[in-house]
Design an enzyme around this catalytic site. Structure first.
Site, PDB file in Angstrom:
ATOM      1  N   CYS A  67      -2.880  11.044  11.139  1.00  0.00           N
ATOM      2  CA  CYS A  67      -2.063  12.027  10.426  1.00  0.00           C
ATOM      3  C   CYS A  67      -2.615  13.445  10.561  1.00  0.00           C
ATOM      4  O   CYS A  67      -1.852  14.415  10.566  1.00  0.00           O
ATOM      5  CB  CYS A  67      -1.949  11.645   8.952  1.00  0.00           C
ATOM      6  N   ARG A 126     -11.119  16.847   2.537  1.00  0.00           N
ATOM      7  CA  ARG A 126     -10.164  16.342   1.570  1.00  0.00           C
ATOM      8  C   ARG A 126     -10.034  17.370   0.451  1.00  0.00           C
ATOM      9  O   ARG A 126     -11.041  17.814  -0.107  1.00  0.00           O
ATOM     10  CB  ARG A 126     -10.621  15.007   0.996  1.00  0.00           C
ATOM     11  N   HIS A 144      -0.840  17.950   4.962  1.00  0.00           N
ATOM     12  CA  HIS A 144      -2.086  18.308   5.641  1.00  0.00           C
ATOM     13  C   HIS A 144      -1.926  19.688   6.280  1.00  0.00           C
ATOM     14  O   HIS A 144      -0.987  19.925   7.054  1.00  0.00           O
ATOM     15  CB  HIS A 144      -2.418  17.295   6.736  1.00  0.00           C
ATOM     16  N   GLY A 176       0.815  -1.209   0.000  1.00  0.00           N
ATOM     17  CA  GLY A 176       0.000   0.000   0.000  1.00  0.00           C
ATOM     18  C   GLY A 176       0.848   1.259   0.000  1.00  0.00           C
ATOM     19  O   GLY A 176       2.082   1.203   0.077  1.00  0.00           O
ATOM     20  N   SER A 234      -3.098  11.797  -0.636  1.00  0.00           N
ATOM     21  CA  SER A 234      -2.272  10.652  -0.267  1.00  0.00           C
ATOM     22  C   SER A 234      -2.690  10.085   1.079  1.00  0.00           C
ATOM     23  O   SER A 234      -2.420   8.911   1.372  1.00  0.00           O
ATOM     24  CB  SER A 234      -0.789  11.040  -0.234  1.00  0.00           C
TER      25      SER A 234
END
Length: 360
Positions: free
Chosen positions: A156, A242, A249, A12, A185
């Site tokens: 994250c 998003r 971010h 992944g 991502s």
């Protein structure tokens, strides 16, 4: 000292980032790649195929390594001192898999969320709460292990703004409102695989608002009787969107304090924040951890996400707020600081503290 490392979920995007970041690491050497049964028996190059997410080639050191079945814990365990876990499965399945590895005496450093809420599983940002590793002996007792345990890194989204708030906590952070603008991502996607995101914003990421509101309280909590007790404050309100950005971010933060500091005091705290990761001289520890921009047009994802190799956090636009005390903007690299890199830094901390040791 060298450690043999496995990556579970290696095919992944986060697994690929682990593979890339570990090339040339001074302590860690990849000796095992594992994924689902669909990939087992194939070389890593064959298993990844056209899903390799980066501009650089698959590292030659692992390209021809045969991928194992992640469920074959005994076989993986023969090859490694510990594993990084970044699998794409249901939460209950992930927790069962990670506990199975731990019970087979294989330490697990997880990128997944399945065990983040478990009170005796440390959820660590080494610059913030390295002392939470103190719960590991209690977890080992629960699992019945001598060297096996699970440690996790947080979501994250929170690793852009929680590092900026942490040096200010003794001013009494009471209320936080945050809106995160999260790169694609973070969903394991690129623009090639998710063309619908080009020129788009999606105002919903499943479960992300809740993680962004709750996980910081565990990071700021304390260890008591073999468990992590969450902090009661601050109250956090989060919205997570998003956005059409490849990596990085961004968080827009508003904050109120019990004892309001000055802007100069806040900037001084940010610029002089020294961390446990730096003091321990961990190989991936950013120096400095935080940077502040006076330029009101910074930080920007495209320009600043790679600060300190993607391990650092950038801050800007600190100013008075009409509802809260202050507002500011933060940025972190979501698949380095927020994912694989954060896991590597946590593993370095665990090794330095003696929780992970090479097998005899």
């Amino acid at each position: 000292m060298q450690y043999r490392v496995g990556i579970v979920g290696a095919t992944g995007m986060v697994g690929q980032r682990f593979v890339s970041l570990l090339q040339g690491h001074p302590w860690f050497r990849i000796t095992c790649l594992a994924a689902s049964s669909r990939s087992s028996g194939k070389t890593y190059r064959e298993a990844v195929g056209n899903r390799w997410a980066f501009e650089w080639e698959i590292p030659t050191e692992v390209a021809d390594m045969v991928v194992l079945d992640a469920a074959d814990v005994d076989k993986v365990g023969e090859l490694v001192d510990f594993v990084f876990c970044a699998v794409d499965m249901k939460k209950d399945e992930i927790r069962a898999l990670e506990e199975n590895y731990a019970r087979h005496e294989i330490p697990v450093v997880s990128n997944n969320s399945a065990c983040r809420g478990v009170p005796d599983v440390p959820m660590v940002v080494p610059e913030i709460n390295a002392h939470h590793l103190d719960v590991i002996p209690a977890q080992k007792e629960r699992l019945g292990t001598k060297r096996g345990f699970i440690a996790v890194k947080p979501n994250c989204s929170i690793q852009s703004y929680v590092p900026a708030l942490t040096p200010l906590m003794d001013f009494g952070v009471e209320k936080v409102s945050v809106c995160t603008y999260q790169a694609i991502s973070g969903a394991g996607k690129t623009f090639a695989t998710w063309p619908e995101m080009v020129d788009n914003v999606i105002p919903y990421i499943g479960g992300e608002d809740e993680k962004s509101e709750n996980e910081p309280l565990k990071l700021w909590g304390h260890v008591e009787n073999g468990q992590i007790v969450n902090a009661e404050k601050p109250v956090i309100s989060a919205q997570c969107l998003r956005v059409a950005c490849a990596d990085g971010h961004t968080a827009a933060v508003s904050v109120s304090f019990k004892n309001k500091p000055s802007i100069e005091e806040i900037k001084h705290r940010w610029l002089n924040y020294e961390t446990e990761a730096q003091r321990l001289e961990l190989p991936s520890a950013p120096k400095p951890f935080l940077q502040y921009f006076e330029d009101p047009a910074r930080p920007q994802a495209k320009l600043d996400r790679d600060f300190q190799g993607g391990y650092g956090v950038s801050i800007g636009r600190l100013r008075e707020d009409k509802i809260f005390d202050y507002r500011f903007v933060c940025l972190s690299h979501n698949t380095i600081r927020g994912a694989a890199g954060g896991g590597i830094l946590t593993a370095e901390l665990l090794c330095r503290k003696g929780y992970i040791t090479p097998k005899q």
